[in-house]
Write a protein that holds these residues in place. Structure first.
Motif, PDB file in Angstrom:
ATOM      1  N   UNK A  57       0.885  -1.452  -0.080  1.00 13.49           N
ATOM      2  CA  UNK A  57      -0.319   0.218  -0.197  1.00 13.49           C
ATOM      3  C   UNK A  57       0.622   0.784  -0.095  1.00 13.49           C
ATOM      4  N   UNK A 115       0.601   3.901  -2.984  1.00 12.69           N
ATOM      5  CA  UNK A 115       0.195   5.837  -2.843  1.00 12.69           C
ATOM      6  C   UNK A 115       1.759   6.265  -3.385  1.00 12.69           C
ATOM      7  N   UNK A 148      -6.049  -9.732 -10.150  1.00  8.61           N
ATOM      8  CA  UNK A 148      -7.537  -9.192  -9.366  1.00  8.61           C
ATOM      9  C   UNK A 148      -9.105 -10.024 -10.733  1.00  8.61           C
ATOM     10  N   UNK A 189      -9.789   2.951 -12.725  1.00  6.18           N
ATOM     11  CA  UNK A 189      -9.970   3.856 -12.202  1.00  6.18           C
ATOM     12  C   UNK A 189      -9.989   3.851 -10.645  1.00  6.18           C
ATOM     13  N   UNK A 243      -7.771   0.760  -9.050  1.00  9.55           N
ATOM     14  CA  UNK A 243      -6.175   0.240  -8.854  1.00  9.55           C
ATOM     15  C   UNK A 243      -5.399  -0.673  -9.502  1.00  9.55           C
ATOM     16  N   UNK A 291     -13.726  12.804 -17.764  1.00  8.28           N
ATOM     17  CA  UNK A 291     -13.306  13.700 -16.534  1.00  8.28           C
ATOM     18  C   UNK A 291     -11.925  12.283 -15.645  1.00  8.28           C
ATOM     19  N   UNK A 292     -11.557  11.553 -16.605  1.00  4.84           N
ATOM     20  CA  UNK A 292     -10.598   9.918 -16.351  1.00  4.84           C
ATOM     21  C   UNK A 292      -9.337  10.828 -15.848  1.00  4.84           C
ATOM     22  N   UNK A 315      -9.387  13.819 -13.941  1.00  5.63           N
ATOM     23  CA  UNK A 315      -9.625  14.428 -12.661  1.00  5.63           C
ATOM     24  C   UNK A 315      -8.934  14.149 -11.058  1.00  5.63           C
ATOM     25  N   UNK A 316      -8.976  12.708 -10.647  1.00  3.37           N
ATOM     26  CA  UNK A 316      -9.128  12.093  -9.650  1.00  3.37           C
ATOM     27  C   UNK A 316      -8.860  13.403  -8.220  1.00  3.37           C
ATOM     28  N   UNK A 317     -10.830  13.463  -8.177  1.00  5.48           N
ATOM     29  CA  UNK A 317     -10.836  13.799  -6.917  1.00  5.48           C
ATOM     30  C   UNK A 317     -10.451  13.189  -5.664  1.00  5.48           C
ATOM     31  N   UNK A 341     -17.855  15.005  -7.860  1.00  2.00           N
ATOM     32  CA  UNK A 341     -16.790  14.939  -8.721  1.00  2.00           C
ATOM     33  C   UNK A 341     -16.176  13.692  -8.543  1.00  2.00           C
ATOM     34  N   UNK A 342     -17.317  12.578  -8.535  1.00  2.00           N
ATOM     35  CA  UNK A 342     -16.744  10.949  -9.114  1.00  2.00           C
ATOM     36  C   UNK A 342     -15.805  11.015  -7.818  1.00  2.00           C
ATOM     37  N   UNK A 362     -13.613   9.102  -5.639  1.00  2.66           N
ATOM     38  CA  UNK A 362     -13.367   7.259  -5.306  1.00  2.66           C
ATOM     39  C   UNK A 362     -12.153   7.458  -3.949  1.00  2.66           C
ATOM     40  N   UNK A 404      -8.291   3.145  -2.286  1.00  2.22           N
ATOM     41  CA  UNK A 404      -7.434   1.517  -2.081  1.00  2.22           C
ATOM     42  C   UNK A 404      -6.151   2.262  -1.085  1.00  2.22           C
ATOM     43  N   UNK A 405      -5.161   2.423  -1.794  1.00  2.45           N
ATOM     44  CA  UNK A 405      -3.171   2.035  -1.700  1.00  2.45           C
ATOM     45  C   UNK A 405      -3.523   3.595  -0.137  1.00  2.45           C
ATOM     46  N   UNK A 406      -4.290   5.006  -0.393  1.00  4.98           N
ATOM     47  CA  UNK A 406      -3.641   5.181   0.929  1.00  4.98           C
ATOM     48  C   UNK A 406      -4.788   4.620   2.087  1.00  4.98           C
ATOM     49  N   UNK A 412      -5.578   1.398   3.035  1.00 11.07           N
ATOM     50  CA  UNK A 412      -4.704   0.913   2.829  1.00 11.07           C
ATOM     51  C   UNK A 412      -3.422   1.260   4.133  1.00 11.07           C
ATOM     52  N   UNK A 413      -2.890   2.245   3.534  1.00 13.64           N
ATOM     53  CA  UNK A 413      -1.515   2.482   4.358  1.00 13.64           C
ATOM     54  C   UNK A 413      -1.654   2.921   5.874  1.00 13.64           C
ATOM     55  N   UNK A 470     -17.851  -7.275  -4.000  1.00 11.99           N
ATOM     56  CA  UNK A 470     -18.344  -6.210  -4.812  1.00 11.99           C
ATOM     57  C   UNK A 470     -19.425  -5.341  -3.182  1.00 11.99           C
ATOM     58  N   UNK A 521     -11.485  -6.487  -2.459  1.00  9.79           N
ATOM     59  CA  UNK A 521     -11.020  -7.559  -3.361  1.00  9.79           C
ATOM     60  C   UNK A 521     -10.902  -8.471  -2.819  1.00  9.79           C
TER      61      UNK A 521
END
Lengths: 339, 339
Positions: A55, A59, A98, A118, A121, B2-3, B5-7, B48-49, B51, B54-56, B58-59, B91, B96
DNA sequence: ATGAAAGCGCTAACAC
DNA sequence: GTGTTAGCGCTTTCAT
């Protein structure tokens, strides 16, 4: 028990007497580290049983070290083999896999997959038939710049690296064998049109017939849909003809199994009164009576190779686009014989 | 598009006019957020779509949001069904799934799995037969404090939550049906001893015989090893007897398929001269001739339920240990008939 | 009910 | 060849 230890990169750096960054270099096999330094670091890593935190590196590096495997294939054995191959490469290359079953005829498939990339990950994708030939999906991935590879694509081959087998050649060989056995009326059950890789096996059948002195009879070709039931229905049609075929070549094993059942129900002895051939060498091929003559594909190797191509791509190494072509082989069992 | 974008959570907080932490509360469905605030935040998330990374998370949270699925089962359809069920829950719950095929007789299995948990950041594990009954593995997980659940365990049931089916009852039912059809000599092919869940189906056979007026004949029980080939060998032994059985009940479908092949090769008509029953309702059951009378298990539902139990456990909710017991059902096809 | 600050363990960009 | 400094985007205390 050092289960609670959880050594970090700092611990390793301290023990080895170097900086964090140097440890990072060693772990990631980057250049510019003196051999003696590398060894010191590796010793510290071993001593502390250090393993980088996925992770944290995900990150920081903005990569997931996860590959996505997309499939929509009713054959459990096919999917399991593909998974196995992909996993082999993932283990070697330090990636996780995955799995993502989906529906090839879902209208929003491309969006669904892009959302997966997206949000879940995933660094890259492996597409298997029939997804390999869903134009909308392939185009969407190219447009979005998502790294991917395909197994057995039949069109748009420049879109990404791919791995395929010589299916048509094998279908040609199988048809030739039936001809050599003296069969002159060879029924053919075509594959699902959406599943191009299977559907194109028909070309091999056609090619073999054209080379022979047998005249092509289009009533001997019926459209199947890859399932056992569709195979059985097609067989009923073929075997109900006045001048019925003495051999039937189905585009996959599930359909061939359907043919065999239908023949049993009609009391036809195999191979004495009817020869049957399939394609894929799924488990059912040797579990039915008579055991099925078919074609075996190196599925696990294909998937492993495909994953390798993807990993190379992700590592920025140029991937030779001409792709890998692997060989099928005909497996003769008891369902085929002389006319 | 907005691919790109990465809000981030900060963007959402800014747009909603709240702090990062409040957004975090909403995302994680934590309490202590006013309804109106929650709505504002949700609107911002939608706009903002957003999401979460996960890595953040998780860390920061020191959890992976990944479940590991362990299996060592030669039946591809079983594994695929289990995967499907586990994926459904994953899901829904935002996890995952990491698949991990392994070898149940590998001496270092427990270490391998513990390494997986430790290094591959897996929050919990799902064990399937025959791994559910590998004592060393189960004990190792308990000792290491790794959360896990099992499908169809037969021993050590207090070790973790589990899901199982009433296999023995179904085997009892199946045997009763054969008895009702007039069979008095019913051969039984036992399952692989390592695969306890399958092996214990024998108890159902025994129970039904004991209740009947038929005297138990131990020569009618042969040891199989779950594979098609072993089923065929066992059938050869049973059908070679002077006073051969009129029905054979195999502990799984692969072995039953072996019985059917062997019977074909001996020219025995089924079910007229021999009835055959299996267990599992794998695809081969309806692809062979005659189609196989067998027992169907709700594998996907079991796996989905098991994953649910695991997720609950991970969320700190108490899991009822008495576990879930699901029902099998007998499926009568063409391979069984009156004596 | 909400917010501010302090990391989680790593990689990237740039020194030296 | 090696080290220093910032973050990556979250969750966690702990305040308020």
């Amino acid at each position: 028990m050092s289960l609670l230890a959880k050594a970090t990169i700092d611990d390793v750096a301290a023990l080895a007497g170097v900086s964090m960054k140097t440890v990072s270099r060693v772990v990631n096999k980057e250049p510019n580290v003196r051999a003696s330094t590398r060894e010191k670091v590796q010793a510290a890593i071993a001593q502390l049983e250090y393993r980088p935190s996925q992770s944290a590196r995900s990150l920081a590096a903005n990569r997931s070290y996860v590959l996505g495997l997309l499939y929509d294939n009713p054959s459990a054995s096919y999917v399991i083999d593909v998974q196995e191959g992909a996993l082999q490469t993932c283990r070697r290359a330090g990636y996780d896999l995955l799995i993502h079953p989906c529906r090839h005829n879902e209208p929003e498939l491309a969006d669904e997959v892009l959302a997966l990339v997206r949000h879940s990950r995933v660094d890259g994708l492996i597409l298997t038939p029939p997804l390999s030939d869903i134009t909308q999906l392939v185009d969407g991935l190219v447009e979005a710049g998502v790294p991917f590879v395909r197994l057995s694509p039949t069109e748009n081959k420049q879109a990404c690296p791919y791995v395929q087998t010589n299916d048509q050649e094998a279908a040609y060989d199988m048809t030739c064998r039936l001809l050599e056995l003296g069969h002159e009326r060879i029924g053919f059950i075509a594959g699902h049109p959406d599943h191009r890789a299977v559907a194109e096996r028909y070309q091999g059948y056609l090619a073999a017939l054209k080379e022979s002195r047998i005249k092509f009879d289009k009533t001997l070709v019926v459209q199947g849909y890859n399932s056992f039931d569709s195979g059985r229905e097609c067989a009923a049609q073929l075997l109900g003809m006045n001048d019925r075929p003495t051999a039937i070549f189905a585009s996959n094993d599930d359909m061939a199994a359907g043919v065999i059942i239908e023949a049993h129900h009609r009391g036809l002895a195999m191979p004495a009164e009817l020869s049957v051939a399939g394609f894929d060498d799924t488990p059912v091929a040797h579990q039915i009576y008579p055991s099925l003559t078919t074609v075996s594909q190196p599925i696990t190797e294909m998937a492993s190779k495909a994953a390798e191509l993807l990993v190379k791509q992700l590592q920025g190494k140029a991937v030779q686009m001409p792709a890998a072509i692997m060989s099928c082989r005909v497996i003769v069992r008891d369902s085929t014989g002389k006319r």
